[in-house]
Design a protein around this motif. Structure first.
Motif, short mmCIF file in Angstrom:
data_model
loop_
_atom_site.label_atom_id
_atom_site.label_comp_id
_atom_site.label_asym_id
_atom_site.label_seq_id
_atom_site.Cartn_x
_atom_site.Cartn_y
_atom_site.Cartn_z
N PHE A 162 0.82 -1.20 0.00
CA PHE A 162 0.00 0.00 0.00
C PHE A 162 0.86 1.26 0.00
CE2 PHE A 162 -2.88 -3.18 1.51
CZ PHE A 162 -4.15 -2.77 1.10
N SER A 163 0.33 2.31 -0.62
CA SER A 163 0.96 3.63 -0.56
C SER A 163 -0.09 4.71 -0.78
CB SER A 163 2.06 3.77 -1.61
OG SER A 163 2.60 5.08 -1.58
N ARG A 167 -2.57 6.65 -6.98
CA ARG A 167 -4.00 6.90 -7.15
C ARG A 167 -4.82 5.67 -6.82
NH1 ARG A 167 -2.52 10.06 -12.50
NH2 ARG A 167 -2.09 12.11 -11.60
N GLN A 168 -4.28 4.50 -7.09
CA GLN A 168 -4.85 3.26 -6.56
C GLN A 168 -3.87 2.80 -5.48
OE1 GLN A 168 -7.80 2.20 -7.32
NE2 GLN A 168 -8.10 3.69 -8.94
N PRO A 169 -4.25 2.87 -4.20
CA PRO A 169 -3.27 2.68 -3.13
C PRO A 169 -2.71 1.27 -3.00
CG PRO A 169 -5.48 2.91 -2.24
CD PRO A 169 -5.57 3.25 -3.69
N TYR A 170 -3.44 0.27 -3.52
CA TYR A 170 -2.98 -1.11 -3.38
C TYR A 170 -2.47 -1.61 -4.72
CZ TYR A 170 -3.10 -5.88 -1.39
OH TYR A 170 -2.77 -7.12 -0.91
N THR A 171 -1.16 -1.89 -4.80
CA THR A 171 -0.53 -2.30 -6.05
C THR A 171 0.36 -3.51 -5.83
OG1 THR A 171 1.31 -0.75 -5.69
CG2 THR A 171 -0.56 0.04 -7.01
N GLN A 172 0.79 -4.10 -6.93
CA GLN A 172 1.61 -5.31 -6.87
C GLN A 172 2.73 -5.23 -7.91
OE1 GLN A 172 -0.50 -8.86 -8.43
NE2 GLN A 172 -2.16 -7.44 -8.93
N THR A 187 18.72 -8.06 -3.54
CA THR A 187 18.24 -6.99 -4.42
C THR A 187 17.44 -7.63 -5.54
OG1 THR A 187 20.09 -5.51 -3.92
CG2 THR A 187 18.89 -5.12 -5.98
N ALA A 188 16.25 -7.08 -5.78
CA ALA A 188 15.38 -7.59 -6.84
C ALA A 188 14.90 -6.44 -7.70
CB ALA A 188 14.17 -8.32 -6.23
N ASP A 189 14.65 -6.73 -8.98
CA ASP A 189 14.14 -5.69 -9.87
C ASP A 189 12.62 -5.61 -9.74
OD1 ASP A 189 13.60 -8.08 -11.11
OD2 ASP A 189 14.33 -7.48 -13.08
N LEU A 190 12.20 -5.30 -8.53
CA LEU A 190 10.79 -5.13 -8.19
C LEU A 190 10.46 -3.65 -8.14
CD1 LEU A 190 10.28 -7.64 -5.23
CD2 LEU A 190 9.10 -7.73 -7.42
N GLY A 191 9.46 -3.22 -8.86
CA GLY A 191 9.04 -1.84 -8.72
C GLY A 191 8.40 -1.62 -7.37
N LEU A 192 8.70 -0.49 -6.76
CA LEU A 192 8.11 -0.17 -5.47
C LEU A 192 7.95 1.32 -5.33
CD1 LEU A 192 10.65 -0.43 -2.53
CD2 LEU A 192 11.35 -0.34 -4.90
N VAL A 193 7.16 1.71 -4.34
CA VAL A 193 6.86 3.11 -4.10
C VAL A 193 6.93 3.34 -2.59
CG1 VAL A 193 4.35 2.79 -3.90
CG2 VAL A 193 5.25 4.98 -4.73
N GLN A 194 7.09 4.60 -2.19
CA GLN A 194 7.15 4.91 -0.76
C GLN A 194 5.96 4.31 -0.02
OE1 GLN A 194 7.40 9.16 -0.64
NE2 GLN A 194 9.58 9.21 -1.04
N GLU A 195 6.22 3.88 1.20
CA GLU A 195 5.25 3.26 2.11
C GLU A 195 5.02 1.78 1.83
OE1 GLU A 195 2.85 7.50 2.56
OE2 GLU A 195 1.72 5.69 2.13
N ASN A 196 5.80 1.20 0.90
CA ASN A 196 5.75 -0.25 0.69
C ASN A 196 6.59 -1.02 1.71
OD1 ASN A 196 5.62 -0.29 -2.98
ND2 ASN A 196 4.01 -0.01 -1.48
N SER A 197 7.32 -0.33 2.57
CA SER A 197 8.16 -1.02 3.56
C SER A 197 7.34 -1.99 4.39
CB SER A 197 8.82 -0.01 4.49
OG SER A 197 9.93 0.58 3.90
N GLY A 198 7.83 -3.22 4.48
CA GLY A 198 7.13 -4.26 5.22
C GLY A 198 6.30 -5.17 4.34
N SER A 199 6.20 -4.86 3.04
CA SER A 199 5.42 -5.68 2.12
C SER A 199 5.98 -7.10 2.05
CB SER A 199 5.45 -5.08 0.72
OG SER A 199 4.85 -3.81 0.69
N PRO A 200 5.12 -8.11 1.98
CA PRO A 200 5.60 -9.49 1.88
C PRO A 200 6.19 -9.76 0.50
CG PRO A 200 3.24 -9.45 1.54
CD PRO A 200 3.64 -8.04 1.91
N VAL A 201 7.18 -10.64 0.47
CA VAL A 201 7.75 -11.09 -0.81
C VAL A 201 7.53 -12.59 -0.90
CG1 VAL A 201 9.82 -11.28 -2.22
CG2 VAL A 201 9.49 -9.26 -0.76
N PHE A 202 6.86 -13.00 -1.99
CA PHE A 202 6.48 -14.40 -2.17
C PHE A 202 7.37 -15.09 -3.20
CE2 PHE A 202 2.64 -12.59 -0.42
CZ PHE A 202 2.07 -13.62 0.33
N LEU A 203 7.72 -16.32 -2.91
CA LEU A 203 8.38 -17.21 -3.86
C LEU A 203 7.70 -18.57 -3.74
CD1 LEU A 203 10.62 -18.04 -5.83
CD2 LEU A 203 12.12 -18.43 -3.87
N ASP A 204 7.20 -19.07 -4.85
CA ASP A 204 6.49 -20.36 -4.87
C ASP A 204 5.37 -20.41 -3.84
OD1 ASP A 204 8.17 -21.28 -6.89
OD2 ASP A 204 9.62 -22.11 -5.46
N GLY A 205 4.66 -19.28 -3.70
CA GLY A 205 3.49 -19.24 -2.83
C GLY A 205 3.79 -19.09 -1.35
#
Length: 252
Positions: A162-163, A167-172, A187-205
């Protein structure tokens, strides 16, 4: 490579002008998707102190009365919990999901966590005091530890968060792990935005880590195309996850 933490304080309204760029790095979690597993378990976090300071981040309801987030969402720069702090979380519909309250010690951090530069230990659990509509007696999400991080290079991971700046606060976002850093973070080439700190990172579910920082080339930007992942480790399991009896799979 040096890292800098994602800025968590509410940014100036003018930063909303960057929102169109977001389409290149992240995509909206649709209202239909937001109500499905596991998207419904990730929530916006708002921490408030007695002095009125507000910090925004992201976290995930794991079940068993545990909410997973980044330690720096809850502490000062030296890694000390903020005095008189309360935390509320909200889902994609803006409905409050839980809040801290009567629990005397709702926050669980690694005793070795030393503050904002300590990214390898930047993980925390919040003991859920009042949950509105989500079960707290069973573990809803699987957790995984990869003891050999070099084997993760090239693996595709995903995240959601969330951020208030979008304009849409919930993104992936989805991307690949491209480096294992000297401190053990990824380090991953994941796009992110401020306030995403703490977001879960999934691998194989399974959750294998959380988003905790941006890379040096992103310093001062509200949107970034690379993210720092604090992976779950054996040390974090012993210091944090075991405190609430969470089950963790070891993947060799």
């Amino acid at each position: 490579m040096k890292k800098s933490l994602i800025t968590l304080l509410i940014a100036l309204l003018s930063l909303l002008l960057h929102a169109p760029i977001l389409a290149e790095a992240r995509k909206e979690v649709s209202p239909q998707e937001a109500s499905t597993h596991p998207f419904h378990l990730t929530q916006a976090l708002i921490a408030r102190t007695e002095s009125g300071q507000t910090v925004r981040g992201t976290g995930t309801n794991l079940g068993k009365g545990a909410f997973l987030t980044a330690a720096h969402n809850l502490t000062d720069e030296q890694g000390q919990l903020r005095s008189g702090q309360t935390v509320e979380t909200y889902n994609a519909q803006g409905k409050e999901v839980f809040h801290t309250g009567t629990s005397a010690t709702p926050y669980h951090l690694a005793p070795s966590y030393s503050g904002y530069e300590d990214l390898k230990n930047d993980l925390a659990l919040i003991q859920v005091d009042s949950s509105l509509g989500l079960p707290t007696d069973k573990q809803e999400l699987k957790l995984a530890i990869y003891p050999q991080p070099q084997k993760l290079l090239g693996k595709t991971v995903s995240t959601m968060g969330f951020s208030s700046l979008t304009r849409q606060p919930y993104t992936q976002a989805t991307g690949k792990i491209i480096r294992v850093e000297a401190d053990g973070t990824l380090t991953a080439d994941l796009g992110l935005v401020q306030e995403n700190s703490g977001s879960p990172v999934f691998l194989d579910g399974q959750i294998m880590g959380i988003i905790t920082a941006v890379t040096e080339e992103c310093r001062g930007q509200s949107i970034c195309h690379q993210a720092t992942i604090t992976p779950l480790t054996q040390d974090l399991k012993k210091q944090v996850l075991d405190k609430l009896g969470l089950e963790v799979r070891i993947v060799n």
